[in-house]
Structures are given as structure tokens and as C-alpha cells.
Design a protein around this motif. Structure first.
Motif, PDB file in Angstrom:
ATOM      1  N   HIS A 101      -1.956  19.058  -7.589  1.00 56.18           N
ATOM      2  CA  HIS A 101      -0.875  18.108  -7.338  1.00 56.18           C
ATOM      3  C   HIS A 101      -0.250  18.355  -5.963  1.00 56.18           C
ATOM      4  O   HIS A 101       0.552  19.260  -5.769  1.00 56.18           O
ATOM      5  CB  HIS A 101       0.196  18.112  -8.416  1.00 56.18           C
ATOM      6  CG  HIS A 101       0.788  16.734  -8.594  1.00 56.18           C
ATOM      7  ND1 HIS A 101       1.353  16.020  -7.558  1.00 56.18           N
ATOM      8  CD2 HIS A 101       0.859  15.922  -9.667  1.00 56.18           C
ATOM      9  CE1 HIS A 101       1.748  14.844  -7.988  1.00 56.18           C
ATOM     10  NE2 HIS A 101       1.459  14.745  -9.266  1.00 56.18           N
ATOM     11  N   PRO A 102      -0.620  17.521  -5.004  1.00 57.54           N
ATOM     12  CA  PRO A 102      -0.150  17.703  -3.629  1.00 57.54           C
ATOM     13  C   PRO A 102       1.368  17.702  -3.492  1.00 57.54           C
ATOM     14  O   PRO A 102       1.913  18.375  -2.611  1.00 57.54           O
ATOM     15  CB  PRO A 102      -0.770  16.506  -2.894  1.00 57.54           C
ATOM     16  CG  PRO A 102      -1.961  16.130  -3.719  1.00 57.54           C
ATOM     17  CD  PRO A 102      -1.581  16.413  -5.134  1.00 57.54           C
ATOM     18  N   LEU A 105       2.999  21.153  -3.443  1.00 59.98           N
ATOM     19  CA  LEU A 105       2.902  21.911  -2.185  1.00 59.98           C
ATOM     20  C   LEU A 105       3.838  21.328  -1.133  1.00 59.98           C
ATOM     21  O   LEU A 105       4.475  22.077  -0.376  1.00 59.98           O
ATOM     22  CB  LEU A 105       1.455  21.892  -1.690  1.00 59.98           C
ATOM     23  CG  LEU A 105       1.161  22.835  -0.514  1.00 59.98           C
ATOM     24  CD1 LEU A 105       1.360  24.282  -0.935  1.00 59.98           C
ATOM     25  CD2 LEU A 105      -0.264  22.633  -0.003  1.00 59.98           C
ATOM     26  N   GLN A 106       3.959  20.009  -1.089  1.00 59.31           N
ATOM     27  CA  GLN A 106       4.819  19.402  -0.060  1.00 59.31           C
ATOM     28  C   GLN A 106       6.267  19.831  -0.215  1.00 59.31           C
ATOM     29  O   GLN A 106       6.960  20.064   0.776  1.00 59.31           O
ATOM     30  CB  GLN A 106       4.719  17.876  -0.139  1.00 59.31           C
ATOM     31  CG  GLN A 106       5.663  17.158   0.849  1.00 59.31           C
ATOM     32  CD  GLN A 106       5.364  15.679   0.973  1.00 59.31           C
ATOM     33  OE1 GLN A 106       4.225  15.250   0.810  1.00 59.31           O
ATOM     34  NE2 GLN A 106       6.385  14.893   1.269  1.00 59.31           N
ATOM     35  N   HIS A 107       6.745  19.960  -1.444  1.00 58.29           N
ATOM     36  CA  HIS A 107       8.164  20.199  -1.676  1.00 58.29           C
ATOM     37  C   HIS A 107       8.506  21.642  -2.019  1.00 58.29           C
ATOM     38  O   HIS A 107       9.695  21.980  -2.082  1.00 58.29           O
ATOM     39  CB  HIS A 107       8.654  19.292  -2.810  1.00 58.29           C
ATOM     40  CG  HIS A 107       8.587  17.836  -2.478  1.00 58.29           C
ATOM     41  ND1 HIS A 107       9.536  17.194  -1.709  1.00 58.29           N
ATOM     42  CD2 HIS A 107       7.649  16.889  -2.788  1.00 58.29           C
ATOM     43  CE1 HIS A 107       9.209  15.919  -1.581  1.00 58.29           C
ATOM     44  NE2 HIS A 107       8.077  15.709  -2.219  1.00 58.29           N
ATOM     45  N   ALA A 108       7.512  22.491  -2.245  1.00 64.21           N
ATOM     46  CA  ALA A 108       7.838  23.853  -2.697  1.00 64.21           C
ATOM     47  C   ALA A 108       6.972  24.922  -2.046  1.00 64.21           C
ATOM     48  O   ALA A 108       6.869  26.032  -2.565  1.00 64.21           O
ATOM     49  CB  ALA A 108       7.702  23.939  -4.222  1.00 64.21           C
ATOM     50  N   PRO A 128      -0.517   8.963  -4.097  1.00 64.81           N
ATOM     51  CA  PRO A 128       0.758   9.342  -3.479  1.00 64.81           C
ATOM     52  C   PRO A 128       1.971   8.660  -4.094  1.00 64.81           C
ATOM     53  O   PRO A 128       3.061   9.225  -4.098  1.00 64.81           O
ATOM     54  CB  PRO A 128       0.585   8.928  -2.009  1.00 64.81           C
ATOM     55  CG  PRO A 128      -0.891   8.874  -1.799  1.00 64.81           C
ATOM     56  CD  PRO A 128      -1.468   8.417  -3.097  1.00 64.81           C
ATOM     57  N   SER A 129       1.809   7.432  -4.656  1.00 68.41           N
ATOM     58  CA  SER A 129       2.958   6.647  -5.113  1.00 68.41           C
ATOM     59  C   SER A 129       2.865   6.338  -6.600  1.00 68.41           C
ATOM     60  O   SER A 129       1.773   6.260  -7.173  1.00 68.41           O
ATOM     61  CB  SER A 129       3.046   5.324  -4.331  1.00 68.41           C
ATOM     62  OG  SER A 129       3.129   5.562  -2.933  1.00 68.41           O
ATOM     63  N   ASP A 130       4.047   6.142  -7.227  1.00 69.40           N
ATOM     64  CA  ASP A 130       4.072   5.759  -8.630  1.00 69.40           C
ATOM     65  C   ASP A 130       4.189   4.252  -8.757  1.00 69.40           C
ATOM     66  O   ASP A 130       4.134   3.514  -7.761  1.00 69.40           O
ATOM     67  CB  ASP A 130       5.199   6.483  -9.386  1.00 69.40           C
ATOM     68  CG  ASP A 130       6.587   6.159  -8.842  1.00 69.40           C
ATOM     69  OD1 ASP A 130       6.746   5.114  -8.167  1.00 69.40           O
ATOM     70  OD2 ASP A 130       7.515   6.943  -9.102  1.00 69.40           O
ATOM     71  N   ILE A 131       4.410   3.757  -9.982  1.00 69.75           N
ATOM     72  CA  ILE A 131       4.393   2.311 -10.207  1.00 69.75           C
ATOM     73  C   ILE A 131       5.572   1.600  -9.546  1.00 69.75           C
ATOM     74  O   ILE A 131       5.529   0.394  -9.325  1.00 69.75           O
ATOM     75  CB  ILE A 131       4.374   1.991 -11.710  1.00 69.75           C
ATOM     76  CG1 ILE A 131       5.607   2.571 -12.418  1.00 69.75           C
ATOM     77  CG2 ILE A 131       3.116   2.488 -12.368  1.00 69.75           C
ATOM     78  CD1 ILE A 131       5.710   2.177 -13.878  1.00 69.75           C
ATOM     79  N   ASP A 132       6.636   2.339  -9.245  1.00 69.58           N
ATOM     80  CA  ASP A 132       7.796   1.735  -8.588  1.00 69.58           C
ATOM     81  C   ASP A 132       7.698   1.783  -7.075  1.00 69.58           C
ATOM     82  O   ASP A 132       8.627   1.379  -6.370  1.00 69.58           O
ATOM     83  CB  ASP A 132       9.083   2.445  -9.034  1.00 69.58           C
ATOM     84  CG  ASP A 132       9.322   2.304 -10.525  1.00 69.58           C
ATOM     85  OD1 ASP A 132       9.022   1.220 -11.050  1.00 69.58           O
ATOM     86  OD2 ASP A 132       9.796   3.269 -11.146  1.00 69.58           O
ATOM     87  N   GLU A 135       7.095   7.238  -3.250  1.00 73.14           N
ATOM     88  CA  GLU A 135       6.044   8.116  -2.743  1.00 73.14           C
ATOM     89  C   GLU A 135       6.376   9.559  -3.071  1.00 73.14           C
ATOM     90  O   GLU A 135       7.362  10.115  -2.583  1.00 73.14           O
ATOM     91  CB  GLU A 135       5.870   7.946  -1.237  1.00 73.14           C
ATOM     92  CG  GLU A 135       4.679   8.724  -0.695  1.00 73.14           C
ATOM     93  CD  GLU A 135       4.349   8.374   0.746  1.00 73.14           C
ATOM     94  OE1 GLU A 135       3.453   7.530   0.967  1.00 73.14           O
ATOM     95  OE2 GLU A 135       5.000   8.942   1.638  1.00 73.14           O
ATOM     96  N   HIS A 136       5.554  10.171  -3.916  1.00 67.91           N
ATOM     97  CA  HIS A 136       5.770  11.563  -4.309  1.00 67.91           C
ATOM     98  C   HIS A 136       5.276  12.539  -3.255  1.00 67.91           C
ATOM     99  O   HIS A 136       5.770  13.658  -3.166  1.00 67.91           O
ATOM    100  CB  HIS A 136       5.071  11.847  -5.640  1.00 67.91           C
ATOM    101  CG  HIS A 136       5.738  11.200  -6.813  1.00 67.91           C
ATOM    102  ND1 HIS A 136       6.983  11.570  -7.257  1.00 67.91           N
ATOM    103  CD2 HIS A 136       5.333  10.190  -7.621  1.00 67.91           C
ATOM    104  CE1 HIS A 136       7.318  10.837  -8.309  1.00 67.91           C
ATOM    105  NE2 HIS A 136       6.337   9.987  -8.540  1.00 67.91           N
ATOM    106  N   TYR A 137       4.278  12.124  -2.477  1.00 70.92           N
ATOM    107  CA  TYR A 137       3.812  13.009  -1.399  1.00 70.92           C
ATOM    108  C   TYR A 137       3.174  12.172  -0.307  1.00 70.92           C
ATOM    109  O   TYR A 137       2.700  11.055  -0.528  1.00 70.92           O
ATOM    110  CB  TYR A 137       2.836  14.064  -1.929  1.00 70.92           C
ATOM    111  CG  TYR A 137       1.484  13.536  -2.390  1.00 70.92           C
ATOM    112  CD1 TYR A 137       0.402  13.441  -1.504  1.00 70.92           C
ATOM    113  CD2 TYR A 137       1.257  13.158  -3.718  1.00 70.92           C
ATOM    114  CE1 TYR A 137      -0.841  12.981  -1.927  1.00 70.92           C
ATOM    115  CE2 TYR A 137       0.031  12.694  -4.147  1.00 70.92           C
ATOM    116  CZ  TYR A 137      -1.021  12.607  -3.241  1.00 70.92           C
ATOM    117  OH  TYR A 137      -2.240  12.146  -3.653  1.00 70.92           O
ATOM    118  N   ASP A 138       3.177  12.728   0.879  1.00 67.56           N
ATOM    119  CA  ASP A 138       2.510  12.124   2.022  1.00 67.56           C
ATOM    120  C   ASP A 138       1.275  12.959   2.332  1.00 67.56           C
ATOM    121  O   ASP A 138       1.392  14.147   2.669  1.00 67.56           O
ATOM    122  CB  ASP A 138       3.431  12.092   3.232  1.00 67.56           C
ATOM    123  CG  ASP A 138       2.703  11.633   4.481  1.00 67.56           C
ATOM    124  OD1 ASP A 138       2.254  10.487   4.510  1.00 67.56           O
ATOM    125  OD2 ASP A 138       2.538  12.466   5.410  1.00 67.56           O
TER     126      ASP A 138
END
Length: 752
Positions: A101-102, A105-108, A128-132, A135-138
Motif C-alpha cells: 500500500h503506497p 509509505l507516503q504518509h509514514a 491512487p484515488s477512491d470513489i470520491d 487521492e490517497h497517494y501520489d
């Protein structure tokens, strides 16, 4: 990190450095409840069986909002010696780092210890993005962080074609693997022996050799109860999971998103909450695994699909999954699902062929060997001898499961039937594995005790005429018996349904037990008492007011036990903890009012008069019903309590004003709560007046047929002064909780 997790991670001084040199270092948020953690645990097992050593580093990422422990499957991997949980800032040496899960790593990444490695694989298990559109990660940012954190250029391994397309162009082209990093599964652990499966589709033969009509298809799905995991419109939902009763639809993981879309849970659906049944056993009960999700969600792989294939259940999926699973599954648009399912359901040969293809693909393309091969391509041979292979099921110990028992509750005015059965069932474990089938809308409370349940609407709730409903009840119970295979069935209710005799004729070898409380109104329900002949055993929960019993059950044959309560006195919280748990003032005088619905400011009714009397005595009020009206008056001194079982917190209250249903009557007396009893005047059969009058006649409590402020104030005042001395005399005549005796009798019936 919780102390137990620290204990798992704490190596002794002499082997600490060795434990921090591994073949594979898995980095993720190990608290994930679903597929990510399951996939890590599966890969850890495959690595151990091949001889690869594994270290685990957990990062508290942004996708798990609450503080929680390491996922139980990963904990079991550590406890089994398949991996080491690495805590602290000491350096780690690894031949390859696998990041799952990228976004983690991006946030922690700042939580990482120093890591020395030659290879880094970023497994993109979601887009990278959810249904809404959030963007959870770049991908570009994650790539740079990985390079900086591990000192080497990472490679990206999408989990499936859709994720590959979602990140293409956002990471260096040369860093993308040629092959997807598909999830893996231990096929041997998921396979179910033929003798443990329900009868598969096709025409069934009757005992006389004639053909019986095929049963309706049983379709199901297993996923988290998340909007992205469900179709977002009613038409699609009804097309793939019919609500017309033509199929049996089973759901494991909850169905709140579907309920929000449809406005209800359809009566033909059987819904189990997440964790209340092993996925393996659930999947084995299906004819087809049908999985459709929100069209805006990029479903990267679908681990639950793979689990269905490994269990030998044909899967029906949207066409976009075909590049992943090829001929291992069937594909259809929503409006085509019915035709696909019913065509194969009517063709046993085609069904068997598809089940074989599913199993073969699971083993050849998604087995442990596939994961070992990709590791060998990256880092070569393992550094250690293989760990001895064991083959338990994914969520069961290696020992044989306990035999099942089925508990059926009717739909009474309160929760008495369901609660009594819970009292028996919890005391039957672990010798038996309880399953619930309930007509009560409160059935979901069963899941809070870790037990599976199935809800069936009563005739009134379903809007069916009685004759049709009894046949419907019999069909659903029979299907449940075929799936659960219980040693016995317990029915708790005062009105055994005609459908019971229908089920008994279809399954004559399974014993039935009638749990039938007494204290029926004099002369009432005599015709129902004759139905005792349908049952192999009658258990009568005792009543502290039994000397006042003038009903037809008083002299009827039964195995009589002591009064049954869900909890025992030692299970209750003390006063301080109970008030803290309910958010109540630790020093105020508090009363519990449990009289049903009513306006707290209408003193012409029982609830309003009780509240007014308590206010005169400067006692704060707690009510148990959400239906109380709040218009026209202050609520500052009225608290709403909804916990179940509320009896766990009874020590929080100085007194109670309560109806005298079986449960509340015995809980309040057994747990020593000074009480003013007000019998419910609308019960058709339960003689609440007899209970209240008997208890008051013994001097244990006070009693009123109807509450007025003038009558209640002096009685409540006396309860505040000496109520504890009054109620303590109940212990002199209480024979103890009959639930244990009933459970022992049931275990004897089951032969365990």
C-alpha cells in the motif's frame, strides 16, 4: 503499540541482530483489517515454507483511523515463528523490501528504521484515488520517498491490470514490472471436503427414486461493509442480488451500503457481520460467488474472489475482472447475471466443470509456488531451510471444529427470547458452535458476542399471510439446517410455528428443544401447549415468582432449571466503572426507568409520572428507550442508555422503575437493584401482574399497577432509604442461574 504486540516483537539480546537480518522485509500498516493484511500473512507463510526469512515493520498510516493492534492473521504468523515483528530504530538488513500500500509509505516513512537493501518492490494493491476522487497517494511522490528511504531505485508491482492502468505514466516506465503481483492463496487450506459441502446444484432424487425440483440458487458475497465494495444504484443491486425471494442471497461482512441504497435489507437475504463466520465455511455454503462493486471504484484484484475460487465456488463477476482471472470465473453485465446463474444452476455438468476450472486456476496461477517463483527472480534462493509445513484452515485451528447447534428465537415484545438463547449458547461454548436464526429485529446483537446469526422477518414484518409465511419459514430453516448441520435445534417462544413440523418431517433425525418460560396467564394458550409433542425435550427457565403461576404450563412436563439471566453477578461492572462506561455523574443519585415508550413530560402516562416523581426526589433519570418524546420540556436530567446487555451496568443505578418482563424482573432482583415494578398491561400471555404482585408480597420490591406521581413518590423514597435491604433477601431463595444447567443438558443431548 499494545503491550501484547511489543511482547511478540521483543527478541532476546543474543539474537536481536540476527532477527534484523532477513531475506524479505514486509513494510505496511499491519493493522489493516482486510485484504492487505490477509495477503501479507499469506505471503509470509509461503516464504517460511520455502525457507525465506521474513521481517515485519508496521507503519501507522492514514487509512486506519483508530488505535488498534496488529491484524490477528499477522499476529498468528509471528507466533508461529514464520516472521519477526521488528520494533525500534536499530538497522534492518534485507535482501528485498516489499512495501504494501503506497499510501502508507507516503504518509509514514518517517517511522521507518534504517534499512539496508538491494531491492525494493512497491506493491500497488489499490489505485491512487477512491470513489470520491480523494487521492490517497501520489505515485511519483511515493517513488521518490522509497528511493530516499531505502537508497535504491524501487520497482512497481501492480496487483492487477486496473491498477497498472491507474499508475501508468505516473511512475518511471522502466520501474514497472512486466507481470502483476497477484495475490496468492493456500489452496489446500481453503478446499472443503465434499462431505462437508451442501448439496450442489442439479436435480435432487427423493427417497423413492423420483426426481425432486432443484432448490433455488444460493448466491453470496464476502467483503467489508464499505460503499465502494457495493453497487451504488438499486437496479444493479436487485439485478445481481435479487430481492424477490427467487434466490437465497447470503452476505458475510455486513450490508449497510446496500441497505442505504435499497432502504431496507430484503427479506430473502441472510446477512452476517464481519468475523461472525469463517470465510471458508461461508463460501462453502454457496452455489455461486457473485461480486459486483461501486462502478467508480478500481477493484485492484479481489482477494475474496480468489478465496471463492480456491473453495471451488464458481464466481460471477463484472467483465473488467477477466484479464485477472480469465476462465477461472464467469463474467456478465448486471442484467445478464440472472441468466448466467440460472443456466449453470440447471446444468450440473457445466457447474462441475466450472468449479474444476476455478480450483485449477487457483492452484496453478495463484498458489504459494507462484509467489516463491517471483521472489527467486528477484533475490535468488532462500537463505534458510523450509519451515515444516502445516495445513490449518485460514481462520481455524488445526483441531476439528466443534459440532454446531442452532438456536431459533421468536419475535416477542422485547428481547427475552433472544437473550435467553444467548444465555444458553454462550455457556455451550467451546463444546458446541452456536448459530442463531431469529425473527427479532434485535438479532444483530448476537454478532457482538462473536456468534453468526440470520434474521428472518416475522409474518407481520414481511407482510405475508400466515400460511405462506409458515412455508417460507420452513424453507429458510431447512436451508439453514443443511448449511449448519446442527446436532440439535432450540426454539424459544410461546407459540411454536407450524413450519417447525414441516422442517421436522424433512430432517427427522435432528432433535428439537422447546425453551418455554412459564407464568402464562391463567387458561391461556392451552392449544399451544399440545405442541410439546413436536419436541424431543422441553426446558422451562425457572421463575422467582413461580409460586404464583396459575397458567397451563405450571404442571406440564419439562426439564426445569433455575431462573435464566444472560449474566451472572460476577459479570457486572462495579459502580464506578459502570457509571464511567455510561457517561453518568459519578456522585449523583440515579434511577433507571424502563417502561417502554412515553413522553417524559406527560404525567398522565407511566413514563412521565415516573420521571416527575424522581425529579421531586432530586434523582437523575436514565431511560432505556429511544422513542421517548422530548418536545415541550428540558432534558438536562434525563439520560438515554442503549447498551446491551444493560444489566452489566446495573450497579450504576440507585433504583429502577421497570416493567416485569421475564428478563428485567430476574436481572433486577438477582443483581440487587431496588425496584418499583409496573407490570406491562398489554401483554397477551405473560402474566406480569402475577410477577409484580408476588415480588412485592415477599417484601423484595414495591409495585404499582399504574404510576401516578402521588403514589410513586413515597414508594421511591422508601426504596432510596432501605431498598438494598429489601432486595437482598432475594438471594435467600434464588437457586442460581439456570442457563448453565440448560447448557449442560443441551451438551448432553448433543453427545459432547
Amino acid at each position: 503499540m499494545p503491550e501484547l504486540d511489543r511482547a511478540l516483537a521483543a527478541p532476546s539480546t543474543h539474537d536481536r541482530s540476527a532477527r534484523r537480518t532477513v531475506d524479505v522485509l514486509d513494510v505496511s500498516d499491519l493493522r489493516f483489517p482486510g485484504g492487505t493484511s490477509h495477503s501479507i500473512a499469506e505471503e509470509v507463510t509461503a516464504q517460511a515454507h520455502a525457507g525465506y526469512t521474513t521481517g515485519l515493520v508496521t507503519l501507522n498510516g492514514p487509512l486506519v483511523a483508530r488505535v488498534s493492534a496488529v491484524n490477528p492473521l499477522i499476529r498468528r504468523s509471528v507466533e508461529a515463528g514464520h516472521a519477526a515483528l521488528l520494533i525500534g530504530r536499530e538497522p534492518v538488513h534485507a535482501r528485498v523490501v516489499v512495501v504494501r500500500h503506497p499510501a502508507v509509505l507516503q504518509h509514514a516513512a518517517d517511522q521507518l528504521p534504517p534499512v539496508h537493501t538491494d531491492h525494493v518492490v512497491i506493491v500497488a494493491n489499490a489505485g491512487p484515488s477512491d470513489i470520491d476522487g480523494h487521492e490517497h497517494y501520489d505515485p511519483g511522490t511515493v517513488h521518490e520517498i522509497a528511493h530516499r528511504s531505502f537508497g535504491t531505485e524501487p520497482i512497481w508491482a501492480p496487483i492487477g491490470p486496473l491498477v497498472r492502468a491507474a499508475i501508468a505514466g505516473r511512475v518511471p516506465r522502466a520501474s514497472m514490472t512486466d507481470h502483476d503481483w497477484v495475490n496468492i492463496i493456500d489452496v489446500d487450506a481453503w478446499q472443503v471436503p465434499a462431505e462437508q459441502r451442501p448439496q450442489r446444484p442439479g436435480r435432487r432424487g427423493d427417497a423413492d427414486g423420483t426426481a425432486a425440483p432443484p432448490r433455488r440458487p444460493v448466491v453470496g458475497r464476502h467483503s467489508r461493509s464499505s460503499p465502494q465494495k457495493w453497487p451504488s444504484d438499486p437496479a444493479t443491486l436487485r439485478a445481481v442480488y435479487p430481492d424477490d425471494g427467487s434466490w437465497t442471497v447470503r452476505v458475510l461482512g455486513g450490508a449497510e451500503p446496500a441497505e442505504q441504497v435499497l432502504g431496507r435489507i430484503p427479506q430473502g437475504w441472510e446477512v452476517l457481520e464481519f468475523g461472525t463466520m469463517s470465510p471458508r465455511d461461508f463460501l462453502a455454503s454457496l452455489d455461486f460467488f457473485v461480486y459486483f462493486h461501486n462502478p467508480n471504484w478500481v477493484e485492484a484484484f479481489g482477494r475474496t474472489i480468489l478465496e471463492a475460487l480456491a473453495t471451488g465456488v464458481p464466481a460471477v463477476l463484472p467483465p473488467h475482472f477477466e484479464p485477472v482471472f480469465a476462465d477461472a470465473a464467469l463474467y456478465a453485465e448486471p442484467h445478464e447475471v440472472r441468466a448466467v446463474v440460472e443456466s449453470m444452476h440447471a446444468d450440473p455438468d457445466a457447474y462441475a466443470a466450472q468449479a474444476s476450472r476455478a480450483l485449477r486456476a487457483a492452484r496453478e496461477r495463484f498458489g504459494h509456488e507462484a509467489h516463491v517463483a517471483r521472489l527467486e527472480r528477484i533475490i535468488g534462493a532462500p537463505s534458510s531451510p523450509p519451515v515444516t509445513r502445516r495445513v490449518p484452515t485460514p481462520s481455524h485451528p488445526a483441531t476439528a471444529p466443534s459440532p454446531a447447534a442452532l438456536f431459533i428465537s421468536s419475535n416477542g415484545a422485547g428481547m427475552g427470547h433472544l437473550t435467553r438463547l444467548l444465555a444458553y449458547a454462550l455457556r455451550c461454548r467451546p463444546q458446541l458452535e452456536p448459530h442463531f436464526f431469529s425473527l427479532s429485529q434485535a438479532a444483530p446483537v448476537v454478532a457482538s458476542f462473536g456468534l453468526p446469526y440470520q434474521y428472518l422477518p416475522s409474518a407481520a414484518a414481511a407482510g405475508l399471510e400466515p400460511g405462506r409465511w409458515h412455508r417460507y419459514f420452513a424453507t429458510r430453516v431447512a436451508e439453514t439446517i443443511e448449511r449448519v448441520r446442527p446436532r440439535f435445534v432450540v426454539f424459544d417462544g410461546t407459540w411454536p410455528y407450524e413450519g417447525i413440523s414441516m422442517v421436522r418431517s424433512e430432517h427427522p433425525d435432528i432433535p428439537w428443544v422447546w425453551s418455554r418460560r412459564g407464568l402464562w396467564r391463567s387458561g391461556k394458550n392451552r392449544e399451544q401447549l399440545k405442541k410439546a409433542e413436536w419436541f424431543d425435550l422441553v426446558i422451562e427457565p425457572g421463575d422467582l415468582a413461580s409460586p404464583a403461576d396459575r397458567g397451563v404450563t405450571a404442571t406440564a412436563p419439562a426439564h426445569r432449571v433455575g431462573p435464566v439471566t444472560l449474566l451472572d453477578p460476577d459479570d457486572l461492572d462495579d459502580r464506578t466503572d459502570a457509571r464511567r462506561a455510561l457517561g453518568l455523574d459519578p456522585s449523583a443519585r440515579l434511577a433507571l426507568v424502563s417502561l417502554g415508550a412515553g413522553n417524559i413530560n406527560d404525567t398522565s402516562g407511566d413514563v412521565g409520572a415516573a420521571v416527575a416523581a424522581l425529579r421531586q426526589l432530586d434523582v437523575e433519570v436514565c431511560v432505556t428507550r429511544p422513542e421517548i418524546a422530548v418536545d415541550g420540556g428540558a432534558m438536562d436530567d434525563v439520560h438515554l442508555v442503549r447498551e446491551f446487555p444493560l444489566s452489566r451496568y446495573y450497579h450504576a443505578f440507585d433504583l429502577a422503575i421497570s416493567a416485569t418482563g421475564y428478563n428485567s424482573f430476574h436481572e433486577l432482583l438477582r443483581f440487587g437493584v431496588p425496584s418499583l415494578f409496573v407490570p406491562n398491561r398489554s401483554t397477551a400471555l405473560d402474566d406480569q401482574h402475577a410477577r409484580a404482585r408476588f415480588a412485592a408480597g415477599q417484601g423484595w420490591v414495591h409495585q404499582l399497577d399504574a404510576v401516578t406521581t402521588e403514589l410513586a413518590v413515597p414508594l421511591l423514597g422508601e426504596l432510596l432509604e432501605r431498598g438494598e435491604q429489601m432486595v437482598k433477601h432475594v438471594a435467600d431463595v434464588d437457586p442460581g442461574n439456570g442457563a448453565a444447567d440448560a447448557a449442560a443438558r443441551l451438551a448432553e443431548l448433543a453427545g459432547v
